[in-house]
Design an enzyme around this catalytic site. Sequence first.
Site, PDB file in Angstrom:
ATOM      1  N   GLY A 254      -1.719 -20.722   0.935  1.00 24.29           N
ATOM      2  CA  GLY A 254      -0.913 -20.873  -0.277  1.00 24.29           C
ATOM      3  C   GLY A 254      -1.106 -22.152  -1.041  1.00 24.29           C
ATOM      4  O   GLY A 254      -0.462 -22.343  -2.081  1.00 24.29           O
ATOM      5  N   PRO A 296      -5.576 -21.219   4.557  1.00 29.47           N
ATOM      6  CA  PRO A 296      -5.758 -21.148   3.102  1.00 29.47           C
ATOM      7  C   PRO A 296      -6.944 -20.275   2.704  1.00 29.47           C
ATOM      8  O   PRO A 296      -7.895 -20.114   3.464  1.00 29.47           O
ATOM      9  CB  PRO A 296      -6.058 -22.599   2.708  1.00 29.47           C
ATOM     10  CG  PRO A 296      -5.873 -23.419   3.941  1.00 29.47           C
ATOM     11  CD  PRO A 296      -6.015 -22.505   5.103  1.00 29.47           C
ATOM     12  N   GLY A 297      -6.860 -19.731   1.516  1.00 29.22           N
ATOM     13  CA  GLY A 297      -7.979 -19.012   0.924  1.00 29.22           C
ATOM     14  C   GLY A 297      -8.403 -19.729  -0.347  1.00 29.22           C
ATOM     15  O   GLY A 297      -9.451 -20.362  -0.419  1.00 29.22           O
ATOM     16  N   ARG A 298      -7.514 -19.652  -1.350  1.00 28.65           N
ATOM     17  CA  ARG A 298      -7.801 -20.228  -2.674  1.00 28.65           C
ATOM     18  C   ARG A 298      -8.285 -21.687  -2.592  1.00 28.65           C
ATOM     19  O   ARG A 298      -9.211 -22.080  -3.287  1.00 28.65           O
ATOM     20  CB  ARG A 298      -6.517 -20.168  -3.506  1.00 28.65           C
ATOM     21  CG  ARG A 298      -6.663 -20.627  -4.946  1.00 28.65           C
ATOM     22  CD  ARG A 298      -5.284 -20.801  -5.596  1.00 28.65           C
ATOM     23  NE  ARG A 298      -4.416 -19.674  -5.367  1.00 28.65           N
ATOM     24  CZ  ARG A 298      -4.378 -18.562  -6.109  1.00 28.65           C
ATOM     25  NH1 ARG A 298      -5.155 -18.455  -7.156  1.00 28.65           N
ATOM     26  NH2 ARG A 298      -3.542 -17.593  -5.806  1.00 28.65           N
ATOM     27  N   ARG A 334      -7.394 -12.076 -12.856  1.00 29.71           N
ATOM     28  CA  ARG A 334      -6.205 -12.920 -12.764  1.00 29.71           C
ATOM     29  C   ARG A 334      -5.445 -13.101 -14.088  1.00 29.71           C
ATOM     30  O   ARG A 334      -4.214 -13.025 -14.088  1.00 29.71           O
ATOM     31  CB  ARG A 334      -6.540 -14.285 -12.146  1.00 29.71           C
ATOM     32  CG  ARG A 334      -7.078 -14.172 -10.699  1.00 29.71           C
ATOM     33  CD  ARG A 334      -7.233 -15.545 -10.041  1.00 29.71           C
ATOM     34  NE  ARG A 334      -5.952 -16.161  -9.796  1.00 29.71           N
ATOM     35  CZ  ARG A 334      -5.464 -17.150 -10.502  1.00 29.71           C
ATOM     36  NH1 ARG A 334      -6.150 -17.678 -11.501  1.00 29.71           N
ATOM     37  NH2 ARG A 334      -4.268 -17.625 -10.226  1.00 29.71           N
ATOM     38  N   TYR A 338      -1.801 -11.623 -13.553  1.00 27.82           N
ATOM     39  CA  TYR A 338      -0.734 -12.600 -13.293  1.00 27.82           C
ATOM     40  C   TYR A 338      -0.395 -13.461 -14.505  1.00 27.82           C
ATOM     41  O   TYR A 338       0.419 -14.375 -14.385  1.00 27.82           O
ATOM     42  CB  TYR A 338      -1.156 -13.579 -12.187  1.00 27.82           C
ATOM     43  CG  TYR A 338      -1.652 -12.970 -10.906  1.00 27.82           C
ATOM     44  CD1 TYR A 338      -0.840 -12.119 -10.147  1.00 27.82           C
ATOM     45  CD2 TYR A 338      -2.913 -13.269 -10.408  1.00 27.82           C
ATOM     46  CE1 TYR A 338      -1.298 -11.590  -8.954  1.00 27.82           C
ATOM     47  CE2 TYR A 338      -3.374 -12.740  -9.214  1.00 27.82           C
ATOM     48  CZ  TYR A 338      -2.555 -11.893  -8.494  1.00 27.82           C
ATOM     49  OH  TYR A 338      -3.008 -11.376  -7.313  1.00 27.82           O
ATOM     50  N   CYS A 363     -11.933  -1.731 -22.575  1.00 28.19           N
ATOM     51  CA  CYS A 363     -11.202  -1.069 -23.657  1.00 28.19           C
ATOM     52  C   CYS A 363      -9.713  -1.025 -23.360  1.00 28.19           C
ATOM     53  O   CYS A 363      -9.165   0.047 -23.066  1.00 28.19           O
ATOM     54  CB  CYS A 363     -11.757   0.333 -23.862  1.00 28.19           C
ATOM     55  SG  CYS A 363     -12.939   0.340 -25.191  1.00 28.19           S
ATOM     56  N   GLU A 364      -9.084  -2.163 -23.383  1.00 25.24           N
ATOM     57  CA  GLU A 364      -7.633  -2.267 -23.169  1.00 25.24           C
ATOM     58  C   GLU A 364      -7.146  -3.444 -24.014  1.00 25.24           C
ATOM     59  O   GLU A 364      -7.765  -4.520 -23.990  1.00 25.24           O
ATOM     60  CB  GLU A 364      -7.309  -2.586 -21.700  1.00 25.24           C
ATOM     61  CG  GLU A 364      -7.791  -1.577 -20.698  1.00 25.24           C
ATOM     62  CD  GLU A 364      -6.700  -0.589 -20.280  1.00 25.24           C
ATOM     63  OE1 GLU A 364      -5.544  -0.752 -20.724  1.00 25.24           O
ATOM     64  OE2 GLU A 364      -7.037   0.326 -19.518  1.00 25.24           O
TER      65      GLU A 364
HETATM   66  C1  LIG Z   1      -1.016 -13.790   5.123  1.00 23.90           C
HETATM   67  C2  LIG Z   1      -1.769 -14.581   4.137  1.00 23.90           C
HETATM   68  N1  LIG Z   1      -2.366 -15.710   4.527  1.00 23.90           N
HETATM   69  C3  LIG Z   1      -3.080 -16.467   3.666  1.00 23.90           C
HETATM   70  C4  LIG Z   1      -3.206 -16.106   2.339  1.00 23.90           C
HETATM   71  C5  LIG Z   1      -4.014 -16.972   1.446  1.00 23.90           C
HETATM   72  O1  LIG Z   1      -3.339 -17.445   0.367  1.00 23.90           O
HETATM   73  P1  LIG Z   1      -4.011 -18.560  -0.536  1.00 23.90           P
HETATM   74  O2  LIG Z   1      -5.298 -18.011  -1.042  1.00 23.90           O
HETATM   75  O3  LIG Z   1      -3.045 -18.796  -1.604  1.00 23.90           O
HETATM   76  O4  LIG Z   1      -4.225 -19.764   0.327  1.00 23.90           O
HETATM   77  C6  LIG Z   1      -2.572 -14.940   1.876  1.00 23.90           C
HETATM   78  C7  LIG Z   1      -2.679 -14.560   0.461  1.00 23.90           C
HETATM   79  O5  LIG Z   1      -2.121 -13.688  -0.062  1.00 23.90           O
HETATM   80  C8  LIG Z   1      -1.849 -14.142   2.803  1.00 23.90           C
HETATM   81  O6  LIG Z   1      -1.246 -13.020   2.425  1.00 23.90           O
END
Ligand SMILES: Cc1ncc(COP(=O)(O)O)c(C=O)c1O
Length: 439
Positions: A254, A296-298, A334, A338, A363-364
């Site tokens: 997150g 984390p991912g993002r 995105r 969002y 086309c939207e």
């Molecule tokens: C369970 C869980 N962990 C980690 C993440 C990664 O979130 P972020 O990309 O914001 O770090 C998510 C994203 O939806 C998630 O659902």
Amino acid sequence: VTTPEFTLCDGLRAAREDRADSPAARLAFPRLAREFGTPLYVYDRGVIETQYDALRSAFAARFRRLRIFYAVKANTNVALIRFLHRRGAGAEVVSRGETFLSRTAGVPPGAILFSSSSKSPDEIADAVANGILLNVDSMDELEQIAEQASSAATTAAISFRVNPGVDPDTLHKINTGISESKFGVHLEGGLALEAYRRAAALPGLRIAGLHAHVGSQIVDPAGHVETLRRLLAFARELKERLGVVLDFVDVGGGLGIPYEDGQKVMSADDLAAALAPVWSEGTRALGYEPELWVEPGRFFVGPSGVLLARVNSVKRTPVRTFLNVDAGFNTLMRPSMYGAYHRVRVVGRAAPDEIVDVAGDVCETGDLLAEGRRLPRAAAGDLVVFLDAGAYGFAMTSEYNARPLPAEVLVDGDEAVLIRRRGTFEELLRSQIPPGRFS
Ligand SMILES: Cc1ncc(COP(=O)(O)O)c(C=O)c1O
């Protein structure tokens, strides 16, 4: 051909620093477009490395027992999963497809955490059979996992994703910690305690941990801090009331990144520093120290990526000016999904002097990638760069409007490696079957 003074990464950096009219950017982006076409996702390997190392050192300095996972959903290209895994990250996955891609990238089952709120029987069976840790999201699912483990004569390691009832103050659609969200077993009303009690009583299960993820693009540590406080208080309850001792406590991912110029977001160091005292106090009260997991991912991949697109045409109407580009919400979802903001740079043009909307090729009416931006005056054929598109960019693409998927390139110094070739028209047909007797 770039001159030796300017590498492709210099060009990417120039765009990030709002110098898209600099020689470095003027060389790098046309070269990438020539070689790989547009629309094109371009990832800067050095940025992923910097982001990962920043998080690891911030947390490793404060948490003795630490494990880092990469939330694969942010970008499922195996080149990126492999790169992060080699630096030490496990994989947090939410589907059997993500498990498959993580395994293909070399992540062993023991370094995978499966965490979805709606797991199919097939996904449960696969995780159980391969010894992948299941992060359980409901009582119903718990019973299904126990049944599957028993019938496979094995033991499934589990944690629960709990819903801590914490509002981390982010966009509503990516806020997962509040009570009304669909995620997790609620701490509220004793539901999570009941879930652990049941798990302890069922055969075929081993309770390994406790997990929460309260949302994405969180820019202030307060939500994570409150979540960790609640998780540790609950861990204490688990120990005292059920005798459950946890291997790990997972605070989710997150971490937000700055999408706008001058946007202030917490750093990995800010987050680690804010969590550390809660951790020491909470684990002291708990009487033991579990591993701290973070996923984390993002944060790892978002800032590394740009989407490179070309202006197809410029349209001036009585009310608005549109830059029509060759990417749309099928390429970068995105903004439409969002209302998210991505900075836009026009390559090789200086001096912003026009307010424009950057419109996609879908086309939207809602297919606007950027609205009301002051940008340099652009013309058909110009290249535009959308910044911070490495996370939830390619991962959310589709072939809507029958447009083949974009290509992806990983750049290191002056080298560009194609890590996904551009989709083809044949691929639009790859799984279609002519209806035979109905045609
Ligand atoms: C369970 C869980 N962990 C980690 C993440 C990664 O979130 P972020 O990309 O914001 O770090 C998510 C994203 O939806 C998630 O659902």
